[in-house]
Structure formats: C-alpha cells, structure tokens
Design a protein around this motif. Structure first.
Motif, PDB file in Angstrom:
ATOM      1  N   THR A   1      10.783  13.042   3.823  1.00  0.00           N
ATOM      2  CA  THR A   1      11.551  11.942   3.084  1.00  0.00           C
ATOM      3  C   THR A   1      11.539  10.566   3.708  1.00  0.00           C
ATOM      4  N   THR A   2      11.615   9.611   3.072  1.00  0.00           N
ATOM      5  CA  THR A   2      11.801   8.210   3.546  1.00  0.00           C
ATOM      6  C   THR A   2      12.568   7.268   2.649  1.00  0.00           C
ATOM      7  N   VAL A   3      12.701   6.089   3.312  1.00  0.00           N
ATOM      8  CA  VAL A   3      13.425   4.915   2.342  1.00  0.00           C
ATOM      9  C   VAL A   3      12.697   3.701   2.336  1.00  0.00           C
ATOM     10  N   LEU A   4      12.161   3.299   1.100  1.00  0.00           N
ATOM     11  CA  LEU A   4      11.514   2.152   0.861  1.00  0.00           C
ATOM     12  C   LEU A   4      12.235   0.795   0.472  1.00  0.00           C
ATOM     13  N   GLY A   5      11.493  -0.406   0.779  1.00  0.00           N
ATOM     14  CA  GLY A   5      11.790  -1.544   0.318  1.00  0.00           C
ATOM     15  C   GLY A   5      10.709  -2.318  -0.272  1.00  0.00           C
ATOM     16  N   SER A   6      10.057  -3.178   0.671  1.00  0.00           N
ATOM     17  CA  SER A   6       9.001  -3.697   0.184  1.00  0.00           C
ATOM     18  C   SER A   6       7.582  -2.512   0.462  1.00  0.00           C
ATOM     19  N   CYS A   7       7.608  -1.742   1.296  1.00  0.00           N
ATOM     20  CA  CYS A   7       6.741  -0.869   1.643  1.00  0.00           C
ATOM     21  C   CYS A   7       6.468  -0.051   0.548  1.00  0.00           C
ATOM     22  N   ILE A   8       5.364   0.838   0.668  1.00  0.00           N
ATOM     23  CA  ILE A   8       4.949   1.840  -0.410  1.00  0.00           C
ATOM     24  C   ILE A   8       4.741   3.158   0.602  1.00  0.00           C
ATOM     25  N   SER A   9       4.912   4.294  -0.277  1.00  0.00           N
ATOM     26  CA  SER A   9       4.728   5.646   0.215  1.00  0.00           C
ATOM     27  C   SER A   9       3.647   6.250  -0.746  1.00  0.00           C
TER      28      SER A   9
ATOM     29  N   THR B   1       6.200 -11.681  -1.464  1.00  0.00           N
ATOM     30  CA  THR B   1       4.953 -11.138  -1.989  1.00  0.00           C
ATOM     31  C   THR B   1       4.395  -9.914  -1.374  1.00  0.00           C
ATOM     32  N   VAL B   2       5.143  -9.354  -0.547  1.00  0.00           N
ATOM     33  CA  VAL B   2       4.552  -8.051   0.137  1.00  0.00           C
ATOM     34  C   VAL B   2       4.323  -6.861  -0.801  1.00  0.00           C
ATOM     35  N   GLY B   3       5.519  -6.626  -1.819  1.00  0.00           N
ATOM     36  CA  GLY B   3       5.411  -5.623  -2.656  1.00  0.00           C
ATOM     37  C   GLY B   3       4.319  -5.586  -3.557  1.00  0.00           C
ATOM     38  N   ARG B   4       4.119  -6.861  -3.904  1.00  0.00           N
ATOM     39  CA  ARG B   4       3.144  -6.843  -5.092  1.00  0.00           C
ATOM     40  C   ARG B   4       1.869  -6.819  -4.509  1.00  0.00           C
TER      41      ARG B   4
END
Length: 214
Positions: A54-62, A136-139
């Motif tokens: 499990t993890t929690v994501l904002g701008s990051c990607i899993s 812009t990190v998410g994109r």
C-alpha cells in the motif's frame, strides 16, 4: 505459520521478506487478515507470499507489476522521471529515487525472483496535480511512464493517472488486484508537505549507485 500474541489477539508471524526488502515497514491488517507492506516515496517492494502493498500518492506515481502466471509482483513509488528533472530545483540525487531506476529495478527484482518478462502485467496510479509548487511533476511522471512502457514493449493493463486528487493504492501481487481510493474528503496538506520535504531531500542527497540489467 507461527502466531504472536498482540493484546490477547493471535497475530500470524509476517512471512519472511525477500532479501533486500527487510527494511520496508510491514504490519498486520486484522480486517483483511493479511500482512501489509507500506511504501514511502523512493521505496519499492516485491512479494510472492500473499501480502498486500500500500501507499498514498500525490504527484508521485506507483507502478504495480507482476508475473500474472506465478503471482510474483511488487510496487514502486517515485517522485520524478530522472535526476535531470531536478535542474529546475538546482540539484541532483541518487538514481534509486527516480522513475527510470524505480521501473527498471522493480522489473529486475521480479525477474530475479523467478518471474518471466513475457508474463509481466502493469498497472499504474498517481500523478495528481495537488501541489502548486510542483505543478508539472505529475504530468512529467505520466509522460515518462507511458514512454518507458512503450520502449520496453509493456502494455498497461489498467491505469488511474492525473486529476486533482491524491490516491491511496492497495495492490495484491498474488492476484493482481489493485484498489484505488481518491482522497477527496481529507485535507491534502499532509501529502503536499511530505512531497515538498521529499523534493528537498532529492536536491540535497548525493548521487550514488548504478543498476544491473537483466
């Protein structure tokens, strides 16, 4: 499987972590009756022993990757595609923190554990636009992921990327099932602050390490 006594409740011993993953935090989930590995930014974990990741994501990607025939799989959690993306923030860092490493090493660890490349299944989540200071990190993460998979000849079996919300992701490597919850009803400050702190760590950390490819 042995049992531990926890507040008078029998708790099964956690299955042994695969070599190299002993540092990942794991806990017993009494409602699901299984052990859970919790990932923080920059971490990755694989399992073949009935665990949930499990993890929690904002701008990051899993990316959640598994051998669909053997049930060997894992998850990563990365902030930026590569260290070159840190130019805007004036620093560089360990390759282990980036998507380019996180994807390669997760695939390689699955193959080392017995998985086969032709059986790999990929699901991906995150890349939300929740942080104005990292707008812009998410994109960039989403574009990197799609390009990486195209180059590697791997297709996405499922994805939930972009939008304005952070996400909680649960992944079950043995079955390939993934659960995603968009966190609309909570304050995002904690996730934003964590991402900002993590970005500061990336800027300050020294460059280190390479990767062995299979």
């Amino acid at each position: 499987m042995g049992l531990l006594q926890d507040n008078k409740t029998a708790v099964p011993h956690a299955p042994p972590a695969l070599a190299g993953f002993e540092h990942i935090k794991r806990y017993w989930d009494p409602s699901r009756k299984l052990h859970v590995a919790k990932l923080l930014p920059g971490e990755y974990y694989i399992s073949m022993r009935g665990e949930m990741i499990t993890t929690v994501l904002g701008s990051c990607i899993s990316a959640c990757i598994r051998d669909r025939k053997l049930g060997i799989g894992g998850m990563n959690h990365f902030m930026l595609p590569s260290s070159a993306q840190l130019d805007d923030w004036g620093g560089s860092s360990s390759s282990a923190r980036y998507g380019s490493f996180a994807m390669e090493v997760l695939i390689n660890e699955i193959l080392k554990a017995g998985g086969r490349r032709e059986n790999l299944e990929v699901k991906a989540f995150g890349g939300g636009s929740i942080n104005s200071s990292l707008s812009t990190v998410g994109r960039k993460n989403i574009a990197f992921l799609h390009e990486f998979l195209q180059i590697e000849g791997l297709a996405l079996a499922a994805e939930d990327l972009g939008s304005l919300y952070p996400r909680k992701v649960n992944f079950f490597p043995d079955s390939g099932r993934a659960q995603v919850k968009k966190l609309r009803s909570i304050h995002n400050d904690t996730i934003v602050q964590r991402e900002n702190r993590y970005m500061e760590e990336l800027v300050e950390a020294p460059v280190q390490g390479g990767i062995e490819l299979f």
